[in-house]
Design a protein around this motif. Structure first.
Motif, short mmCIF file in Angstrom:
data_model
loop_
_atom_site.label_atom_id
_atom_site.label_comp_id
_atom_site.label_asym_id
_atom_site.label_seq_id
_atom_site.Cartn_x
_atom_site.Cartn_y
_atom_site.Cartn_z
N THR A 46 0.36 -0.97 -0.20
CA THR A 46 0.03 -0.15 -0.30
C THR A 46 0.87 0.89 -0.38
O THR A 46 0.73 1.57 -1.27
CB THR A 46 -1.17 0.38 1.26
OG1 THR A 46 -1.73 -0.96 1.57
CG2 THR A 46 -1.84 1.28 1.58
N GLN A 88 -7.27 1.05 -0.10
CA GLN A 88 -8.06 -0.06 0.02
C GLN A 88 -8.55 -0.71 1.10
O GLN A 88 -9.80 -1.46 1.14
CB GLN A 88 -6.09 -0.51 0.83
CG GLN A 88 -6.25 -1.92 1.74
CD GLN A 88 -5.58 -2.68 2.62
OE1 GLN A 88 -4.36 -1.65 2.48
NE2 GLN A 88 -5.02 -3.93 3.17
N ASP A 166 -5.82 -1.46 -5.29
CA ASP A 166 -5.54 -1.70 -3.31
C ASP A 166 -6.35 -2.88 -2.58
O ASP A 166 -7.52 -2.14 -2.22
CB ASP A 166 -5.34 -0.76 -2.32
CG ASP A 166 -3.61 -1.06 -1.47
OD1 ASP A 166 -3.35 -2.17 -1.76
OD2 ASP A 166 -3.55 -0.52 -1.22
N GLU A 167 -5.42 -4.35 -3.36
CA GLU A 167 -6.93 -4.81 -2.58
C GLU A 167 -8.64 -4.73 -2.92
O GLU A 167 -9.19 -4.78 -2.23
CB GLU A 167 -6.69 -5.22 -1.59
CG GLU A 167 -5.77 -5.45 -0.80
CD GLU A 167 -5.30 -6.22 0.32
OE1 GLU A 167 -6.28 -6.87 1.01
OE2 GLU A 167 -3.64 -6.25 1.19
#
Ligand code: ADP
Ligand code: MG
Lengths: 244, 324
Positions: A46, A88, A166-167
């Protein structure tokens, strides 16, 4: 595959006090590819995304997109150079409705849209990400999954060259996951270049052209998904982490 | 966006009728009520201007009186030298320059630091003006003798309030206004959408300060005597904040709902208990804070972002998550 380099990162370094979160990171992303950024929790993925998007300033190193040095530029300038992202921990604009959330992405990009044109474009984009029914609902009232979609919609509204996820697939149930994978693949087919931080192995294997694996802030592997996932050092990083 | 749409013409037309009617007030009521009306309109401008910046951004500024005082002082200094419209221009320029300096140096400060800075700024400006008067002009306090009547002041304030409301109305429909709302929701997202957050915040801070400065300039002839303690009284900043918060700083007409009852209340308190005004004012603040669940700021936050914290409780775990 097109081998032209879109984004190039070199010697990237970021410390939080005494903790070195990103250590001499270096990789290239080619035009039109999906690069998976893997690694155990806390390995600095991240933070790398934050350094690329301008959410954080690096201590050292270089980030170059299409030959243009964007190292440590403010985030809004980096956004204008063609990079968009999701977070995220999903970040929508909770009090604004879905149309306005998308308009936020349209109104301040390099070729801005405003007024009726923005409204029409926002509705079209909502339709594309499957949220047309929720157009006038405040984003804070959406389900988690829909918030993730909306956030992706806002990123797409910016018409980026490079998308950072991000994820983005984390927390989806199996059928949503299939939809999510199909959506990302569609974006790739439309020519978008993507860096995705991901833990879901199915998604990595089916989407990523190449993977970079991080551990403790440093790159430990770089190659196709099969290569890196069978790399002994990668296996050790993951197992070591989960057994710690 | 077209200015000729019905959703633009209707509220502006209605507003024009109301303001035209209000302009006849001096012919209908005596000077006591005119003085009250001047208080209401001046606080209405200050609270609305304050909310224009602080409502969406949630930066609580206690610098209102800095700009108000700069306006008043400009009139005290230049009032007899230049024609009044030109004095207003000078006041506006002075307010703008100070607001730009303050904006660029402080709008990076978050939360309570900004509040304290703006409060300290009041003290700083007052001390600087006092120092200048004592050491350079060698006279503390100035007389303002201008040929401006109470009714003139009222009309000028009314005109300024009308301009402010039209500005706020247009702003609410503009890209700049939308950018400010996005910043208020999530500053990190705003940046990643391509918004130059600092520039937007400074622009709005300056705009808001400009109206505060002009209010001070227009009000100056009302007092015949001005000194730094009168012109830079921090109480004014607190009054404006509490009025705006009570009324609701996120709607253009919200602050007005706090201004009218509180101005009347302050008026009654000053008239009936001139020696205990500050104590009673403190009590009123406390009552308001206690009666509103979670306090004024709590209500404000609730009003501001009802859903925000439900889904994103651990948002500050996100690096770069400095919006809150
Ligand atoms: N803003 C921050 N302040 C201090 N430490 C941070 C910050 N952001 C991340 N870290 C630390 O940096 C390391 C890498 O974090 P992160 O990049 O979030 O990892 P990953 O995304 O790979 O799980 C972790 O040890 C984390 O605690
Ligand atoms: Mg992470």
């Amino acid at each position: 595959m097109n081998t032209e380099i879109l984004l190039s990162i070199s010697g990237l370094h970021k410390a939080f006090g005494g903790l070195i979160a990103v250590n001499q990171m270096q990789f290239d992303v080619h035009q039109g590819e999906i690069l998976g950024l893997l690694g155990p929790n806390g390995s600095g993925k991240t933070t790398v995304m934050n350094l690329i998007s301008g959410a954080l300033q690096s201590n050292d190193g270089k980030v170059v997109i299409s030959g243009k040095d964007i190292t440590n530029l403010p985030a809004h300038k980096i956004s204008h150079s063609g990079i968009a992202r999701t977070f995220q921990l999903v970040r929508v604009l909770p009090d604004l409705d879905c149309v306005e959330n998308i308009e936020a992405g349209l109104a301040y990009r390099t070729k801005p849209l405003w007024g009726d044109a923005a409204h029409a474009a926002a509705l079209e984009l909502l339709d594309r990400i499957g949220l047309s029914k929720q157009a006038h609902i405040p984003a804070g009232d959406l389900t988690y999954i829909d918030q993730k979609r909306l956030e992706l919609g806002r990123a797409l509204a910016l018409q980026p060259k490079l998308l950072l996820l991000d994820e983005w697939l984390a927390g989806l149930n199996p059928s949503e996951l299939q939809d999510g994978i199909a959506l990302v693949r569609k974006l790739k087919n439309e020519g978008l270049t993507i860096i995705m931080v991901e833990h879901v192995m199915d998604a990595i294997r089916s989407l990523c052209d190449r993977c970079v694996v991080m551990n403790a802030g440093a790159k430990i592997a770089d190659g196709t998904p099969d290569e890196v996932l069978s790399d002994p050092e990668v296996v050790r990083a993951y197992l070591g982490d989960s057994h710690a | 966006m077209s200015m000729l749409k019905p959703d633009f013409i209707k509220p502006v037309g209605l507003g024009a009728v109301i303001f035209a009617a209000l302009a006849f007030m001096p012919t209908l009521v005596d000077s006591y009520y005119m003085s009250l009306a001047i208080s209401v309109v001046s606080f209405a401008i200050l609270a609305t201007a304050w909310s224009m910046f602080s409502g969406p951004t949630r930066y609580i500024s206690l610098a209102t009186v800095v700009f108000f005082g700069i306006g008043a002082y400009t009139v005290a200094v230049l009032g007899e030298v230049l024609p009044f419209p030109l004095v207003l221009v000078c006041a506006g320029l002075a307010g703008t320059v100070i607001a730009l300096l303050v904006g660029f140096s402080t709008l990076r400060l978050a939360g309570v630091y900004f509040v304290i800075f703006t409060f300290g700024l009041t003290e700083l400006v007052r001390q600087v003006v006092s120092w200048y008067e004592v050491n350079v002009t060698r006279e503390m306090g100035r007389y303002v003798f201008l040929d401006i009547t109470q009714n003139d002041i009222y009309w000028q304030l009314l005109a300024l309030f009308a301009v402010l409301l039209v500005t706020g109305f247009i702003l609410g429909r503009s890209r700049l206004g939308f950018a400010l709302r996005i910043i208020g929701e999530d500053e990190t997202v705003a940046k990643h959408c391509g918004i130059d957050v600092t520039r937007v915040k400074v622009a709005l801070f300056v705009l808001s300060a400009l109206f505060m400065t002009l209010t001070g300039a227009i009000m100056a002839p009302r007092w015949t005597y001005i000194d730094p303690v009168i012109a830079f009284n921090p109480m004014l900043s607190f009054q404006v904040v509490i009025m705006a918060l009570l009324g609701g700083p996120r709607r253009l007409l919200g602050p007005l709902l706090g201004v009218i009852p509180l101005t009347l209340l302050f008026e009654v308190l000053t008239a009936s208990f001139p020696n205990h005004f500050s104590i009673l004012l403190g009590c009123v603040f406390m009552v308001i804070v206690y009666l509103l669940p979670g306090g004024v700021v709590g209500l404000y936050e609730k009003y501001r972002a009802p859903k925000k914290r439900v889904l994103a409780t651990d948002q500050n775990a996100e690096p770069g998550g400095n919006a809150a």
